[in-house]
Scaffold this motif. Structure first.
Motif, PDB file in Angstrom:
ATOM      1  N   ARG A 149      36.356  58.952  55.537  1.00 24.77           N
ATOM      2  CA  ARG A 149      37.396  58.631  56.521  1.00 24.77           C
ATOM      3  C   ARG A 149      38.627  59.507  56.315  1.00 24.77           C
ATOM      4  O   ARG A 149      39.229  59.993  57.285  1.00 24.77           O
ATOM      5  N   ALA A 174      38.184  63.065  57.542  1.00 20.80           N
ATOM      6  CA  ALA A 174      37.927  63.144  58.980  1.00 20.80           C
ATOM      7  C   ALA A 174      39.163  62.846  59.821  1.00 20.80           C
ATOM      8  O   ALA A 174      39.363  63.447  60.885  1.00 20.80           O
ATOM      9  N   LEU A 206      40.052  64.440  63.998  1.00 19.40           N
ATOM     10  CA  LEU A 206      39.328  63.734  65.049  1.00 19.40           C
ATOM     11  C   LEU A 206      39.634  64.312  66.425  1.00 19.40           C
ATOM     12  O   LEU A 206      40.778  64.645  66.736  1.00 19.40           O
ATOM     13  N   MET A 264      34.408  64.055  64.426  1.00 16.14           N
ATOM     14  CA  MET A 264      34.423  65.425  63.913  1.00 16.14           C
ATOM     15  C   MET A 264      33.182  65.648  63.077  1.00 16.14           C
ATOM     16  O   MET A 264      32.530  64.702  62.644  1.00 16.14           O
ATOM     17  N   LEU A 272      31.589  67.555  59.613  1.00 14.47           N
ATOM     18  CA  LEU A 272      31.895  68.242  58.368  1.00 14.47           C
ATOM     19  C   LEU A 272      31.490  69.703  58.496  1.00 14.47           C
ATOM     20  O   LEU A 272      30.578  70.041  59.262  1.00 14.47           O
ATOM     21  N   GLN A 329      28.406  63.858  60.966  1.00 16.64           N
ATOM     22  CA  GLN A 329      29.485  63.606  61.924  1.00 16.64           C
ATOM     23  C   GLN A 329      30.155  62.282  61.588  1.00 16.64           C
ATOM     24  O   GLN A 329      29.481  61.267  61.388  1.00 16.64           O
ATOM     25  N   VAL A 330      31.483  62.277  61.513  1.00 16.55           N
ATOM     26  CA  VAL A 330      32.249  61.052  61.269  1.00 16.55           C
ATOM     27  C   VAL A 330      32.878  60.616  62.583  1.00 16.55           C
ATOM     28  O   VAL A 330      33.464  61.432  63.309  1.00 16.55           O
ATOM     29  N   ALA A 358      29.515  57.279  59.919  1.00 17.03           N
ATOM     30  CA  ALA A 358      29.105  58.667  59.693  1.00 17.03           C
ATOM     31  C   ALA A 358      27.632  58.770  60.055  1.00 17.03           C
ATOM     32  O   ALA A 358      26.827  57.913  59.673  1.00 17.03           O
TER      33      ALA A 358
END
Length: 286
Positions: free
Chosen positions: A105, A108, A112, A136, A138, A170-171, A276
């Motif tokens: 978190r 990220a 965002l 977003m 990584l 992806q978060v 995620a």
């Protein structure tokens, strides 16, 4: 006359046999975990109360103490629960540590952006009212960070899919009233199939607690009713609990895309839902 098993395997494609063998290996792995733990599984409530530390084994698991692989895999913490065979869905309780959730978190949050969906005509991401979260990805560099590497390896082992077949994590953040309409993770365009082939499976990891609504909903799973964003609907849903993960397959054992894998993110009624996602492909993606 050929034995029955030879006739059966003669009719199966190479891909089908490979997927069946992979499924059997995975099931054996999960059953082995269950047998080795006995009655010593930590409960979800225990996980949420304690500060479990990063890559620390729980008490009572002395046969794994000092084993770095066991620490990376969180053996003794992760509790698999098979909730559906069609579509194939496994909930992995305590899959991430509190520290891993908070870390994802934190890296990220400042990056965002409004989430997109795949355009079936071009294969590119476009904004849509089907998906109202922010998120977003990584970077390839971040994949080399020790904590990310541990998560990636854990995903690979529990899914029984090579790490190199995975897309970047992806978060996502869903705020109040945000959702993701039911959809399939497999591609219906040819553009995205060029790099890594079709998506086989998805690992969806929950990074936050105290969320009302925001369930992951599988309308074609189960035969009963479930809760989805405060409504009672047909199908099966999984409540977002920090550290838990949902592993499900977009392809069946016949090697074809599974339409029953349709799923969605229910509306968030209060709080923030952080997650995620890791998608796994048929072939290496990088």
């Amino acid at each position: 006359m050929a034995p029955p098993m030879k006739i059966v395997f003669g009719l199966l494609t190479f891909v089908t046999v490979g997927m069946i063998i992979g499924a059997l290996f995975q099931l054996a792995f999960i059953r082995g975990l269950e047998d080795s733990y006995g009655d010593d599984f930590p409960t979800t409530k225990l996980h949420r109360r304690q500060s479990d530390g990063y890559l620390k084994l729980p008490r009572g698991m002395s046969h794994w103490h000092g084993d770095k692989e066991a620490e990376i895999l969180r053996l003794g913490f992760v509790k698999p629960e098979i909730i559906s065979w069609s579509p194939r869905i496994i909930v992995l309780h305590n899959f991430l540590s509190n520290e891993e959730c908070d870390y994802l978190r934190a890296i990220a949050r400042p990056r965002l952006q409004v989430s997109t969906v795949v355009d079936v005509k071009t294969g590119k991401g476009i904004k849509s009212n089907v998906r109202t979260s922010s998120g977003m990805f990584l970077s390839p560099t971040e994949k080399k960070y020790p904590m990310i590497q541990a998560i990636e390896k854990r995903i690979s082992v529990f899914s029984q899919i090579p790490a190199e077949n995975g897309e970047l994590i992806q978060v996502l953040r869903y705020e109040k009233d945000q959702f993701y309409r039911p959809h399939h993770d497999y591609f219906s365009d040819t553009f995205n199939l060029k790099r890594g082939g079709q998506r086989i499976a998805t690992m969806l990891m929950y990074l936050s607690d105290d969320v009302e609504g925001g369930e992951t909903y599988f309308p074609m799973a189960g035969t009963g009713d479930c809760s989805c964003g405060g409504k009672t609907v047909k199908g099966m849903s999984v409540k977002p609990i920090k550290g838990d993960a949902v592993l499900f397959w977009s392809m069946g054992l016949d090697g074809q895309s599974d339409p029953n894998s349709i799923h969605g993110g229910c509306e968030v009624l209060s709080g923030e839902k952080w997650s995620a996602t890791k998608w796994m492909r048929q072939k290496p993606t990088f």
